[in-house]
Design a protein around this motif. Structure first.
Motif, PDB file in Angstrom:
ATOM      1  N   GLN A   1       0.829  -1.203   0.000  1.00  0.00           N
ATOM      2  CA  GLN A   1       0.000   0.000   0.000  1.00  0.00           C
ATOM      3  C   GLN A   1       0.864   1.255   0.000  1.00  0.00           C
ATOM      4  O   GLN A   1       0.624   2.178  -0.762  1.00  0.00           O
TER       5      GLN A   1
ATOM      6  N   THR B   1      -5.940   2.146   3.012  1.00  0.00           N
ATOM      7  CA  THR B   1      -7.159   1.572   3.578  1.00  0.00           C
ATOM      8  C   THR B   1      -7.741   2.449   4.687  1.00  0.00           C
ATOM      9  O   THR B   1      -8.950   2.674   4.731  1.00  0.00           O
ATOM     10  N   ARG B   2      -6.899   2.971   5.569  1.00  0.00           N
ATOM     11  CA  ARG B   2      -7.405   3.812   6.664  1.00  0.00           C
ATOM     12  C   ARG B   2      -8.058   5.082   6.138  1.00  0.00           C
ATOM     13  O   ARG B   2      -9.061   5.538   6.682  1.00  0.00           O
ATOM     14  N   PHE B   3      -7.504   5.680   5.096  1.00  0.00           N
ATOM     15  CA  PHE B   3      -8.118   6.872   4.508  1.00  0.00           C
ATOM     16  C   PHE B   3      -9.473   6.528   3.895  1.00  0.00           C
ATOM     17  O   PHE B   3     -10.438   7.275   4.048  1.00  0.00           O
ATOM     18  N   ARG B   4      -9.552   5.381   3.230  1.00  0.00           N
ATOM     19  CA  ARG B   4     -10.811   4.941   2.623  1.00  0.00           C
ATOM     20  C   ARG B   4     -11.881   4.735   3.688  1.00  0.00           C
ATOM     21  O   ARG B   4     -13.024   5.169   3.538  1.00  0.00           O
ATOM     22  N   LEU B   5     -11.514   4.100   4.792  1.00  0.00           N
ATOM     23  CA  LEU B   5     -12.465   3.876   5.880  1.00  0.00           C
ATOM     24  C   LEU B   5     -12.902   5.198   6.518  1.00  0.00           C
ATOM     25  O   LEU B   5     -14.073   5.374   6.852  1.00  0.00           O
ATOM     26  N   PHE B   6     -11.966   6.127   6.663  1.00  0.00           N
ATOM     27  CA  PHE B   6     -12.287   7.442   7.215  1.00  0.00           C
ATOM     28  C   PHE B   6     -13.284   8.177   6.328  1.00  0.00           C
ATOM     29  O   PHE B   6     -14.272   8.734   6.815  1.00  0.00           O
TER      30      PHE B   6
ATOM     31  N   LYS C   1     -16.695   6.545   6.514  1.00  0.00           N
ATOM     32  CA  LYS C   1     -17.332   6.824   7.802  1.00  0.00           C
ATOM     33  C   LYS C   1     -17.885   8.245   7.843  1.00  0.00           C
ATOM     34  O   LYS C   1     -19.020   8.461   8.256  1.00  0.00           O
TER      35      LYS C   1
END
Length: 163
Positions: free
Chosen positions: A80, A141-146, A149
């Protein structure tokens, strides 16, 4: 030929041999200013080249560090992170390449750059900022989840009408 400047109200006497009218830029080009314009364009060309070179070197350096750290710790490389770095560097170079080319052409011949090319090259640079959000969304992935949300959660709250 007599050329008057509106800002100072003065008239400057110049011979017609050293004045050229550039129709696409809609301005007069004086031969004694062409050298300084070419030098300024060449200076900008050098700065753009240094920026692109710095991005490429930094990206390669980050990829090398990530590879060494992961191999020393016995883990696989974080794909990633590598994909994000590579995509950001490629988009940066692609969006600044037309501007780089324009200033190179302008340094060679100030009359060789059309106004349309200048405008398009100026706008293409902003695609770099626009695409970074999508690159982060795709590769982190964390940016996508943020984003999911905050945006999807915000849409759900607003779509419910009070009874």
């Amino acid at each position: 030929a007599v050329v008057s400047t509106q800002s100072t109200g003065k008239q400057v006497l110049r011979s017609s041999s050293n004045v050229r009218f550039h129709y696409e830029l809609m301005s007069c080009l004086f031969e004694d200013n062409l050298d300084s314009d070419s030098r300024a364009a060449f200076g900008t060309f050098i700065l753009l080249a240094l920026g692109i070179i710095c991005v490429i070197i930094t990206s390669l350096w980050l990829i090398g560090i990530a590879t060494k750290m992961s191999s020393s710790q016995g883990r696989s490389v974080n794909l990633q992170g590598l994909i994000t770095v590579i995509l950001i560097a490629v988009v940066y170079c692609c969006t600044f390449a037309p501007l780089f080319d324009m200033y190179l052409r302008y340094a060679v011949s100030p009359t060789g750059v059309s106004l349309t090319r200048q405008m398009v090259c100026g706008v293409i640079v902003f695609l770099n900022h626009f695409t970074n959000v999508f690159i982060y969304y795709i590769s982190v992935t964390r940016f996508r989840l943020f984003v999911k949300k905050k945006i999807v959660g915000g849409v759900r709250c607003r779509s419910v009408e009070p009874s």
